[in-house]
Design an enzyme around this catalytic site. Sequence first.
Site, mmCIF file in Angstrom:
data_model
loop_
_atom_site.group_PDB
_atom_site.id
_atom_site.type_symbol
_atom_site.label_atom_id
_atom_site.label_comp_id
_atom_site.label_asym_id
_atom_site.label_seq_id
_atom_site.Cartn_x
_atom_site.Cartn_y
_atom_site.Cartn_z
ATOM 1 N N GLY A 197 20.893 -21.254 -6.620
ATOM 2 C CA GLY A 197 19.952 -22.332 -6.317
ATOM 3 C C GLY A 197 19.603 -23.253 -7.467
ATOM 4 O O GLY A 197 19.262 -24.415 -7.254
ATOM 5 N N ASP A 243 8.976 -18.226 -4.289
ATOM 6 C CA ASP A 243 8.410 -18.007 -2.960
ATOM 7 C C ASP A 243 7.567 -16.733 -3.009
ATOM 8 O O ASP A 243 6.411 -16.764 -3.427
ATOM 9 C CB ASP A 243 9.575 -17.950 -1.962
ATOM 10 C CG ASP A 243 9.119 -17.922 -0.522
ATOM 11 O OD1 ASP A 243 7.926 -17.666 -0.276
ATOM 12 O OD2 ASP A 243 9.934 -18.153 0.377
ATOM 13 N N GLU A 291 14.716 -21.228 -12.359
ATOM 14 C CA GLU A 291 14.746 -20.826 -10.944
ATOM 15 C C GLU A 291 14.524 -22.070 -10.091
ATOM 16 O O GLU A 291 13.808 -22.985 -10.501
ATOM 17 C CB GLU A 291 13.626 -19.776 -10.775
ATOM 18 C CG GLU A 291 13.210 -19.393 -9.385
ATOM 19 C CD GLU A 291 14.196 -18.512 -8.642
ATOM 20 O OE1 GLU A 291 15.365 -18.885 -8.583
ATOM 21 O OE2 GLU A 291 13.767 -17.483 -8.092
ATOM 22 N N ARG A 340 23.096 -27.794 -0.096
ATOM 23 C CA ARG A 340 22.784 -27.770 -1.538
ATOM 24 C C ARG A 340 23.049 -29.106 -2.209
ATOM 25 O O ARG A 340 22.430 -29.434 -3.207
ATOM 26 C CB ARG A 340 23.636 -26.696 -2.250
ATOM 27 C CG ARG A 340 23.288 -25.261 -1.878
ATOM 28 C CD ARG A 340 23.944 -24.308 -2.883
ATOM 29 N NE ARG A 340 23.998 -22.937 -2.402
ATOM 30 C CZ ARG A 340 23.034 -22.030 -2.560
ATOM 31 N NH1 ARG A 340 21.923 -22.361 -3.170
ATOM 32 N NH2 ARG A 340 23.180 -20.799 -2.100
HETATM 33 P P1 IMP Z 1 11.398 -14.979 -3.791
HETATM 34 O O1 IMP Z 1 11.993 -13.739 -4.406
HETATM 35 O O2 IMP Z 1 10.766 -14.726 -2.442
HETATM 36 O O3 IMP Z 1 10.473 -15.747 -4.714
HETATM 37 O O4 IMP Z 1 12.631 -15.853 -3.394
HETATM 38 C C1 IMP Z 1 13.075 -16.903 -4.126
HETATM 39 C C2 IMP Z 1 14.421 -17.350 -3.593
HETATM 40 O O5 IMP Z 1 14.383 -17.520 -2.160
HETATM 41 C C3 IMP Z 1 14.751 -18.708 -4.169
HETATM 42 O O6 IMP Z 1 15.485 -18.589 -5.366
HETATM 43 C C4 IMP Z 1 15.540 -19.349 -3.054
HETATM 44 O O7 IMP Z 1 16.906 -19.029 -3.182
HETATM 45 C C5 IMP Z 1 15.002 -18.725 -1.779
HETATM 46 N N1 IMP Z 1 13.997 -19.591 -1.133
HETATM 47 C C6 IMP Z 1 12.670 -19.405 -1.043
HETATM 48 N N2 IMP Z 1 12.057 -20.403 -0.383
HETATM 49 C C7 IMP Z 1 13.044 -21.283 -0.053
HETATM 50 C C8 IMP Z 1 13.063 -22.555 0.643
HETATM 51 O O8 IMP Z 1 12.052 -23.132 1.096
HETATM 52 N N3 IMP Z 1 14.291 -23.141 0.780
HETATM 53 C C9 IMP Z 1 15.438 -22.581 0.290
HETATM 54 N N4 IMP Z 1 15.463 -21.405 -0.369
HETATM 55 C C10 IMP Z 1 14.280 -20.761 -0.526
HETATM 56 MG MG MG Z 2 18.954 -19.223 -1.360
#
Ligand code: IMP
Ligand code: MG
Length: 185
Positions: free
Chosen positions: A54, A113, A109, A175
């Site tokens: 990402g 999320d 990053e 992307r």
């Molecule tokens: P976390 O471990 O839940 O913080 O996940 C983070 C990862 O989830 C990011 O690096 C993204 O790849 C993916 N992600 C979280 N929210 C989104 C979104 O709104 N769109 C696309 N990818 C997301």
């Molecule tokens: Mg992703």
Amino acid sequence: MSRYDDVKHLMKGRTISRIVYDAPTIAARVHELGMEIGRAYPDGDLLVLGLLKGSFIFLSDLVRQIPRPLQVDFLVASSYGNETVSSGLVRLVYDPETVLEGKHILLVEDIIDSGRTLNRLIEILSTRRPRSLEICALLHKRLAPDLVRDARFLGFDAPHEFLVGYGLDHAEDFRSLPFVASLAD
Ligand code: IMP
Ligand code: MG
């Protein structure tokens, strides 16, 4: 290609509900972040570590705005198992080849999320004895209640919507969009 009409042919029949951050807005913020990062590291070796996939577009724009010497490497993290189990299920499937010890590490990053991935990565990278370890995220949903370490450098506080473009995907699509958009249901 900064308007939605210009990229409709990339959308595979899906539509976006709105452009959240357009290309000029992102570029201006990335420039400011680069300057801020440059000031934050007056000395020492700086290794910018991009979390794939990402962060690849954000990182490539960002490093060109940081006015000091640096090196670049990448990490690939893989999550396993059941979404209800929240810890220990992240491992590195590509580990940087460079030694981290004694260097300033800036982990890049795309979006924070739940923060689960970052929490685990911070734990793993801390054991490599870097001189410092900080996070730079393009977007932050501010949903993570217990981040081990918050982003020191942040592009934007993101709305609680599913975002695509500028590196962010939905099932690997979108992307390459030059802006960040909210995907319509
Ligand atoms: P976390 O471990 O839940 O913080 O996940 C983070 C990862 O989830 C990011 O690096 C993204 O790849 C993916 N992600 C979280 N929210 C989104 C979104 O709104 N769109 C696309 N990818 C997301
Ligand atoms: Mg992703």
